[in-house]
Design a protein around this motif. Structure first.
Motif, mmCIF file in Angstrom:
data_model
loop_
_atom_site.group_PDB
_atom_site.id
_atom_site.type_symbol
_atom_site.label_atom_id
_atom_site.label_comp_id
_atom_site.label_asym_id
_atom_site.label_seq_id
_atom_site.Cartn_x
_atom_site.Cartn_y
_atom_site.Cartn_z
ATOM 1 N N SER A 114 33.862 37.216 46.460
ATOM 2 C CA SER A 114 33.264 38.588 45.855
ATOM 3 C C SER A 114 34.533 39.282 45.242
ATOM 4 O O SER A 114 34.286 40.053 44.155
ATOM 5 N N ALA A 115 35.626 39.534 45.962
ATOM 6 C CA ALA A 115 36.761 40.046 45.367
ATOM 7 C C ALA A 115 37.358 39.583 44.021
ATOM 8 O O ALA A 115 37.355 40.380 43.171
ATOM 9 N N ILE A 116 37.412 38.360 43.734
ATOM 10 C CA ILE A 116 37.680 37.643 42.549
ATOM 11 C C ILE A 116 36.646 37.860 41.507
ATOM 12 O O ILE A 116 36.951 38.464 40.270
ATOM 13 N N ILE A 117 35.219 37.877 42.011
ATOM 14 C CA ILE A 117 34.353 38.422 40.879
ATOM 15 C C ILE A 117 34.584 39.671 40.508
ATOM 16 O O ILE A 117 34.144 40.171 39.387
ATOM 17 N N ALA A 118 34.698 40.631 41.522
ATOM 18 C CA ALA A 118 34.824 42.170 41.215
ATOM 19 C C ALA A 118 36.092 42.489 40.278
ATOM 20 O O ALA A 118 35.978 43.210 39.300
ATOM 21 N N LYS A 119 37.015 41.624 40.423
ATOM 22 C CA LYS A 119 38.267 41.955 39.716
ATOM 23 C C LYS A 119 38.170 41.332 38.428
ATOM 24 O O LYS A 119 38.371 41.897 37.228
ATOM 25 N N ALA A 120 37.305 40.364 38.174
ATOM 26 C CA ALA A 120 37.039 39.544 36.973
ATOM 27 C C ALA A 120 35.925 40.302 36.221
ATOM 28 O O ALA A 120 36.139 40.692 34.935
ATOM 29 N N ARG A 121 35.047 41.269 36.815
ATOM 30 C CA ARG A 121 34.313 42.157 36.317
ATOM 31 C C ARG A 121 34.906 43.286 35.566
ATOM 32 O O ARG A 121 34.846 44.052 34.401
ATOM 33 N N GLN A 125 35.345 44.169 32.086
ATOM 34 C CA GLN A 125 34.567 45.552 31.424
ATOM 35 C C GLN A 125 35.924 46.417 30.934
ATOM 36 O O GLN A 125 35.718 47.123 29.674
ATOM 37 N N LEU A 126 37.369 46.227 31.219
ATOM 38 C CA LEU A 126 38.458 46.916 30.601
ATOM 39 C C LEU A 126 38.589 46.117 29.401
ATOM 40 O O LEU A 126 38.873 46.950 28.296
ATOM 41 N N GLU A 127 38.531 44.964 29.338
ATOM 42 C CA GLU A 127 38.746 44.270 28.105
ATOM 43 C C GLU A 127 37.602 44.507 26.910
ATOM 44 O O GLU A 127 37.969 44.948 25.949
ATOM 45 N N GLN A 128 36.536 44.680 27.417
ATOM 46 C CA GLN A 128 35.372 45.249 26.513
ATOM 47 C C GLN A 128 35.546 46.706 25.892
ATOM 48 O O GLN A 128 35.358 46.844 24.928
#
Length: 173
Positions: A114-121, A125-128
Motif C-alpha cells: 500500500s505504501a509503494i502504491i501510494a508513493k507511486a500514485r 501525480q507529481l509527474e502529471q
C-alpha cells in the motif's frame, strides 16, 4: 519268666546271635554314623542348605526384579505419554505461532504494498502536474509565437507573461 528267657535263648541259638558281636556291631555302626554325619553328610547337608537358601534368595530377587521391571515399564509408559502430550502441545503452539507470524508478515506485506502504491500514485501525480505545467508553458509559448506572427509585432516580456497566464487560465487539463 524262666520260660520266656528260655524261649529267647532258644531263638538266639536258632539264629546264631552272639551278644558280644551284636553289641560290637552296634558300637561300630554308631561310630560310622557319627563319622559320616560329621565329615560326609554334615558338609553335604550344609552345602545343600546353602544352595537351597541361594535359590530361595534368587527367586525372591527375581520376583523383586519382575516387580521393578513392571514398575519401570509403567513409568516409561507414563513418561512416553507425557512426552507425547508435550510434543503435541509444542506442535500446536508452533503451528499457532507460525500462523500468527504468517498473518503478521502478510499484513506487513500488504502495508508495504500500500505504501509503494501510494508513493507511486504521488510520483505519478507529481509527474502529471509537471507535464501539465510544461505543456501549458509550451502551449503559451506557441500562442505567443502565433500571436507575434499574426500581428507582426514583437511582444515584450510583460506581454508574453500576460498571454501565458491568460492561456493557462483558459486551458484546463
Amino acid at each position: 519268666m524262666i520260660a520266656a528267657a528260655s524261649a529267647v535263648s532258644a531263638i538266639t541259638d536258632q539264629f546264631g546271635l552272639q551278644w558280644g558281636h551284636l553289641i560290637a556291631q552296634i558300637i561300630i555302626f554308631a561310630i560310622v554314623v557319627f563319622i559320616l554325619r560329621r565329615y560326609a553328610f554334615g558338609p553335604i547337608l550344609a552345602m545343600l542348605e546353602a544352595r537351597r537358601k541361594r535359590i530361595a534368595d534368587g527367586e525372591s530377587k527375581l520376583e523383586k526384579i519382575a516387580r521393578d521391571l513392571a514398575a519401570a515399564e509403567q513409568n516409561a509408559k507414563a513418561i512416553v505419554t507425557k512426552a507425547d502430550d508435550e510434543a503435541g502441545r509444542l506442535i500446536k503452539e508452533a503451528g499457532e505461532s507460525a500462523n500468527i507470524l504468517a498473518e503478521k508478515k502478510r499484513q506487513e506485506a500488504v502495508n508495504e504494498a500500500s505504501a509503494i502504491i501510494a508513493k507511486a500514485r504521488e510520483a505519478a501525480q507529481l509527474e502529471q502536474e509537471q507535464l501539465v505545467t510544461q505543456l501549458k508553458r509550451e502551449f503559451g509559448r506557441m500562442v505567443v509565437d502565433a500571436t507575434s506572427r499574426v500581428t507582426g509585432k514583437v511582444l515584450n516580456n510583460d506581454d508574453q507573461d500576460r498571454i501565458n497566464r491568460e492561456t493557462a487560465a483558459q486551458v484546463s487539463l
